[in-house]
Design a protein around this motif. Sequence first.
Motif, PDB file in Angstrom:
ATOM      1  N   GLN A   4       1.124  -1.130  -0.339  1.00  0.00           N
ATOM      2  CA  GLN A   4      -0.142   0.004   0.602  1.00  0.00           C
ATOM      3  C   GLN A   4       1.327   1.324  -0.812  1.00  0.00           C
ATOM      4  O   GLN A   4       2.017   1.056   0.225  1.00  0.00           O
ATOM      5  CB  GLN A   4      -0.793   0.545   1.257  1.00  0.00           C
ATOM      6  N   TYR A   5       0.496   2.028  -0.334  1.00  0.00           N
ATOM      7  CA  TYR A   5       0.815   3.442  -1.262  1.00  0.00           C
ATOM      8  C   TYR A   5       0.640   4.164  -0.179  1.00  0.00           C
ATOM      9  O   TYR A   5      -0.433   4.663  -0.218  1.00  0.00           O
ATOM     10  CB  TYR A   5       1.804   3.690  -2.345  1.00  0.00           C
ATOM     11  N   ARG A   6       1.261   5.654   0.854  1.00  0.00           N
ATOM     12  CA  ARG A   6       0.427   6.581   1.065  1.00  0.00           C
ATOM     13  C   ARG A   6       1.606   8.197  -0.026  1.00  0.00           C
ATOM     14  O   ARG A   6       2.242   8.405   0.262  1.00  0.00           O
ATOM     15  CB  ARG A   6       0.566   6.766   2.305  1.00  0.00           C
ATOM     16  N   ILE A   7       0.868   8.939  -0.651  1.00  0.00           N
ATOM     17  CA  ILE A   7       1.402   9.731  -1.249  1.00  0.00           C
ATOM     18  C   ILE A   7       0.778  11.241  -1.372  1.00  0.00           C
ATOM     19  O   ILE A   7      -0.579  11.357  -1.456  1.00  0.00           O
ATOM     20  CB  ILE A   7       1.171   9.186  -3.270  1.00  0.00           C
ATOM     21  N   ALA A   8       1.655  11.864  -0.878  1.00  0.00           N
ATOM     22  CA  ALA A   8       1.701  13.394  -1.078  1.00  0.00           C
ATOM     23  C   ALA A   8       1.617  14.130  -2.316  1.00  0.00           C
ATOM     24  O   ALA A   8       2.575  13.986  -3.073  1.00  0.00           O
ATOM     25  CB  ALA A   8       2.059  13.842   0.162  1.00  0.00           C
ATOM     26  N   LEU A   9       0.763  14.863  -2.790  1.00  0.00           N
ATOM     27  CA  LEU A   9       0.854  15.714  -3.625  1.00  0.00           C
ATOM     28  C   LEU A   9       1.462  17.251  -3.019  1.00  0.00           C
ATOM     29  O   LEU A   9       0.371  17.467  -2.354  1.00  0.00           O
ATOM     30  CB  LEU A   9       0.180  15.379  -4.525  1.00  0.00           C
ATOM     31  N   TYR A  10       2.818  17.533  -3.361  1.00  0.00           N
ATOM     32  CA  TYR A  10       2.522  18.925  -2.751  1.00  0.00           C
ATOM     33  C   TYR A  10       2.687  20.477  -4.091  1.00  0.00           C
ATOM     34  O   TYR A  10       3.333  20.101  -5.154  1.00  0.00           O
ATOM     35  CB  TYR A  10       3.547  18.971  -2.696  1.00  0.00           C
ATOM     36  N   MET A  11       1.473  20.995  -4.239  1.00  0.00           N
ATOM     37  CA  MET A  11       1.145  22.212  -4.956  1.00  0.00           C
ATOM     38  C   MET A  11       1.265  23.235  -4.713  1.00  0.00           C
ATOM     39  O   MET A  11       1.459  23.833  -3.282  1.00  0.00           O
ATOM     40  CB  MET A  11       0.046  21.970  -5.585  1.00  0.00           C
ATOM     41  N   VAL A  28      -3.971  23.631 -11.615  1.00  0.00           N
ATOM     42  CA  VAL A  28      -4.725  22.965 -12.106  1.00  0.00           C
ATOM     43  C   VAL A  28      -3.777  21.737 -13.574  1.00  0.00           C
ATOM     44  O   VAL A  28      -3.699  20.808 -13.168  1.00  0.00           O
ATOM     45  CB  VAL A  28      -6.049  23.183 -13.831  1.00  0.00           C
ATOM     46  N   THR A  29      -2.667  22.623 -13.829  1.00  0.00           N
ATOM     47  CA  THR A  29      -1.690  22.086 -14.717  1.00  0.00           C
ATOM     48  C   THR A  29      -0.736  21.383 -13.710  1.00  0.00           C
ATOM     49  O   THR A  29      -0.296  19.876 -13.578  1.00  0.00           O
ATOM     50  CB  THR A  29      -0.643  22.916 -15.490  1.00  0.00           C
ATOM     51  N   GLN A  30      -0.611  21.803 -12.492  1.00  0.00           N
ATOM     52  CA  GLN A  30       1.152  20.915 -11.605  1.00  0.00           C
ATOM     53  C   GLN A  30      -0.179  19.515 -11.053  1.00  0.00           C
ATOM     54  O   GLN A  30       0.382  18.683 -10.874  1.00  0.00           O
ATOM     55  CB  GLN A  30       0.515  21.700 -10.276  1.00  0.00           C
ATOM     56  N   ARG A  31      -2.265  20.041 -10.222  1.00  0.00           N
ATOM     57  CA  ARG A  31      -1.910  18.481 -10.228  1.00  0.00           C
ATOM     58  C   ARG A  31      -1.991  17.359 -11.383  1.00  0.00           C
ATOM     59  O   ARG A  31      -2.075  16.206 -10.989  1.00  0.00           O
ATOM     60  CB  ARG A  31      -3.998  18.853 -10.107  1.00  0.00           C
ATOM     61  N   MET A  32      -2.598  17.794 -12.542  1.00  0.00           N
ATOM     62  CA  MET A  32      -2.747  16.859 -13.948  1.00  0.00           C
ATOM     63  C   MET A  32      -0.858  16.053 -14.139  1.00  0.00           C
ATOM     64  O   MET A  32      -1.743  14.773 -14.305  1.00  0.00           O
ATOM     65  CB  MET A  32      -3.068  17.455 -15.165  1.00  0.00           C
ATOM     66  N   LEU A  33      -0.252  16.906 -13.770  1.00  0.00           N
ATOM     67  CA  LEU A  33       1.503  16.725 -14.145  1.00  0.00           C
ATOM     68  C   LEU A  33       1.574  16.087 -12.614  1.00  0.00           C
ATOM     69  O   LEU A  33       2.104  14.189 -13.347  1.00  0.00           O
ATOM     70  CB  LEU A  33       2.546  17.423 -13.898  1.00  0.00           C
ATOM     71  N   LEU A  34       1.135  15.863 -11.277  1.00  0.00           N
ATOM     72  CA  LEU A  34       1.715  14.752 -10.198  1.00  0.00           C
ATOM     73  C   LEU A  34       0.663  13.348 -10.447  1.00  0.00           C
ATOM     74  O   LEU A  34       1.043  12.327 -10.455  1.00  0.00           O
ATOM     75  CB  LEU A  34       1.276  15.913  -9.088  1.00  0.00           C
ATOM     76  N   ARG A  35      -0.680  14.058 -10.869  1.00  0.00           N
ATOM     77  CA  ARG A  35      -1.204  12.243 -10.863  1.00  0.00           C
ATOM     78  C   ARG A  35      -0.928  11.952 -12.045  1.00  0.00           C
ATOM     79  O   ARG A  35      -1.246  10.827 -12.096  1.00  0.00           O
ATOM     80  CB  ARG A  35      -2.834  13.247 -11.030  1.00  0.00           C
ATOM     81  N   VAL A  51      -4.322   8.818  -2.120  1.00  0.00           N
ATOM     82  CA  VAL A  51      -3.174  10.549  -1.926  1.00  0.00           C
ATOM     83  C   VAL A  51      -3.193  11.273  -1.853  1.00  0.00           C
ATOM     84  O   VAL A  51      -5.019  11.643  -1.563  1.00  0.00           O
ATOM     85  CB  VAL A  51      -3.599  10.507  -4.415  1.00  0.00           C
ATOM     86  N   ILE A  52      -3.261  12.139  -0.759  1.00  0.00           N
ATOM     87  CA  ILE A  52      -3.637  13.423  -0.246  1.00  0.00           C
ATOM     88  C   ILE A  52      -2.683  15.002  -0.811  1.00  0.00           C
ATOM     89  O   ILE A  52      -1.713  14.985  -1.394  1.00  0.00           O
ATOM     90  CB  ILE A  52      -2.820  13.681   1.573  1.00  0.00           C
ATOM     91  N   GLU A  53      -3.416  15.924  -1.107  1.00  0.00           N
ATOM     92  CA  GLU A  53      -2.878  16.922  -1.975  1.00  0.00           C
ATOM     93  C   GLU A  53      -2.493  18.016  -0.538  1.00  0.00           C
ATOM     94  O   GLU A  53      -4.058  18.372   0.043  1.00  0.00           O
ATOM     95  CB  GLU A  53      -3.915  17.492  -3.009  1.00  0.00           C
TER      96      GLU A  53
END
Length: 57
Positions: A4-11, A28-35, A51-53
């Motif tokens: 299992q993975y817990r991934i944090a996206l930082y924008m 919007v662009t950062q989220r698209m690239l990270l996802r 995934v947590i943002e």
Amino acid sequence: MVTQYRIALYMRLSKEEAQEKKESDSIVTQRMLLRRYVNENFGEESERVAVIEYIDM
């Protein structure tokens, strides 16, 4: 056993963007690239991928 993975996206927002009421094009662009990266390297978000943002300025 399934990994299992817990991934944090930082924008990051600029100060100017932070004052806008709507979501900025930058976020919007950062989220698209990270996802896209998460999906390509860990698979679609599911029970094994959480995934947590975080958005900061």
